[in-house]
Motif scaffolding. Structure first.
Motif, PDB file in Angstrom:
ATOM      1  N   GLU A  38     -83.630 -64.097 -73.028  1.00 47.58           N
ATOM      2  CA  GLU A  38     -83.898 -65.165 -72.058  1.00 47.58           C
ATOM      3  C   GLU A  38     -85.084 -64.789 -71.170  1.00 47.58           C
ATOM      4  OE1 GLU A  38     -83.750 -68.639 -69.858  1.00 47.58           O
ATOM      5  OE2 GLU A  38     -82.737 -68.193 -71.746  1.00 47.58           O
ATOM      6  N   ALA A  39     -85.158 -63.506 -70.802  1.00 48.03           N
ATOM      7  CA  ALA A  39     -86.271 -63.041 -69.962  1.00 48.03           C
ATOM      8  C   ALA A  39     -87.598 -63.240 -70.682  1.00 48.03           C
ATOM      9  CB  ALA A  39     -86.077 -61.571 -69.600  1.00 48.03           C
ATOM     10  N   LEU A  41     -88.335 -65.514 -72.904  1.00 50.54           N
ATOM     11  CA  LEU A  41     -88.680 -66.940 -72.910  1.00 50.54           C
ATOM     12  C   LEU A  41     -89.254 -67.365 -71.555  1.00 50.54           C
ATOM     13  CD1 LEU A  41     -85.585 -68.313 -74.855  1.00 50.54           C
ATOM     14  CD2 LEU A  41     -87.914 -67.948 -75.720  1.00 50.54           C
ATOM     15  N   ARG A  42     -88.658 -66.885 -70.484  1.00 51.25           N
ATOM     16  CA  ARG A  42     -89.162 -67.220 -69.152  1.00 51.25           C
ATOM     17  C   ARG A  42     -90.512 -66.558 -68.892  1.00 51.25           C
ATOM     18  NH1 ARG A  42     -84.067 -67.725 -65.048  1.00 51.25           N
ATOM     19  NH2 ARG A  42     -82.750 -68.947 -66.463  1.00 51.25           N
ATOM     20  N   LYS A  45     -93.241 -68.417 -70.717  1.00 53.46           N
ATOM     21  CA  LYS A  45     -93.573 -69.668 -70.017  1.00 53.46           C
ATOM     22  C   LYS A  45     -94.397 -69.374 -68.761  1.00 53.46           C
ATOM     23  CE  LYS A  45     -91.465 -73.818 -68.036  1.00 53.46           C
ATOM     24  NZ  LYS A  45     -92.616 -74.094 -67.255  1.00 53.46           N
ATOM     25  N   ALA A  46     -93.975 -68.376 -67.993  1.00 55.34           N
ATOM     26  CA  ALA A  46     -94.690 -68.033 -66.760  1.00 55.34           C
ATOM     27  C   ALA A  46     -96.110 -67.556 -67.055  1.00 55.34           C
ATOM     28  CB  ALA A  46     -93.930 -66.964 -65.982  1.00 55.34           C
ATOM     29  N   ILE A  62     -87.792 -60.221 -63.999  1.00 54.38           N
ATOM     30  CA  ILE A  62     -87.033 -61.308 -64.621  1.00 54.38           C
ATOM     31  C   ILE A  62     -85.732 -60.759 -65.206  1.00 54.38           C
ATOM     32  CG2 ILE A  62     -86.985 -63.007 -66.488  1.00 54.38           C
ATOM     33  CD1 ILE A  62     -90.043 -63.246 -66.175  1.00 54.38           C
ATOM     34  N   LEU A  66     -82.031 -61.901 -63.955  1.00 47.21           N
ATOM     35  CA  LEU A  66     -81.088 -62.480 -64.913  1.00 47.21           C
ATOM     36  C   LEU A  66     -79.844 -61.607 -65.063  1.00 47.21           C
ATOM     37  CD1 LEU A  66     -83.508 -63.782 -67.692  1.00 47.21           C
ATOM     38  CD2 LEU A  66     -82.144 -65.162 -66.117  1.00 47.21           C
TER      39      LEU A  66
END
Length: 169
Positions: A38-39, A41-42, A45-46, A62, A66
């Motif tokens: 998940e980190a 993916l974030r 995006k960032a 991140i 999380l």
């Protein structure tokens, strides 16, 4: 920009360390793997939205955030389950590993011990400080009186050696 090869390369280069870091915070390897995914993916995006001055530090932040969120959710869930635990406890099986799993784990531990024993003293010490004592590469460098780059190289070379020995068996 999404799918930036530099971002993916940074993530892949540090994925194992990120999972270990998340596992230390959460205490559950499966959830740590989920958190790191998940980190990424974030993080991806960032990094597409803006230029990150310290991308690795941002990625670790991140993962940390999380992980804390995951731990909080798990604590809330445990609180809900406490009421049901009295009914569940008698039905729990023995949580000990099977004799086969125990023997396999002992063999892996022995192989890792032998691999670490083969390491040069500085590599072994750096690896122990990093993996067992939880020191950062910067802290290892300070403790051993060497540069950060040298400390990083010692840890990476030791990990590579141990992985090679473990997979060879």
């Amino acid at each position: 920009m999404p799918d930036d090869p530099k971002i993916l390369a940074l993530y892949l280069a540090h994925r194992g360390e990120l999972v270990s870091y998340a596992n230390k915070l959460i205490g559950d390897m499966a959830h740590a793997e989920d958190v790191v995914q998940e980190a990424y993916l974030r993080f991806e995006k960032a990094s597409g939205d803006r230029v990150l001055e310290e991308p690795l530090a941002y990625l670790y932040r991140i993962v940390r955030n999380l992980s804390f969120d995951q731990s909080h959710r798990a604590g809330v869930e445990r609180g809900r389950q406490i009421d049901n635990s009295a009914a569940v406890l008698p039905h729990l099986r023995d949580c000990r590993p099977s004799p086969e799993n125990e023997a396999e784990a002992r063999q892996e531990l022995m192989a890792l011990s032998l691999a670490m024993a083969d390491l040069p003293e500085a590599n072994r010490k750096a690896l122990e400080l990093h993996r067992f004592d939880g020191l950062t590469v910067r802290q290892i460098a300070e403790r051993m009186g060497i540069s950060v780059g040298s400390a990083h190289a010692l840890v990476v070379n030791a990990l590579d050696h141990c992985r090679e020995r473990m997979f060879r068996r």
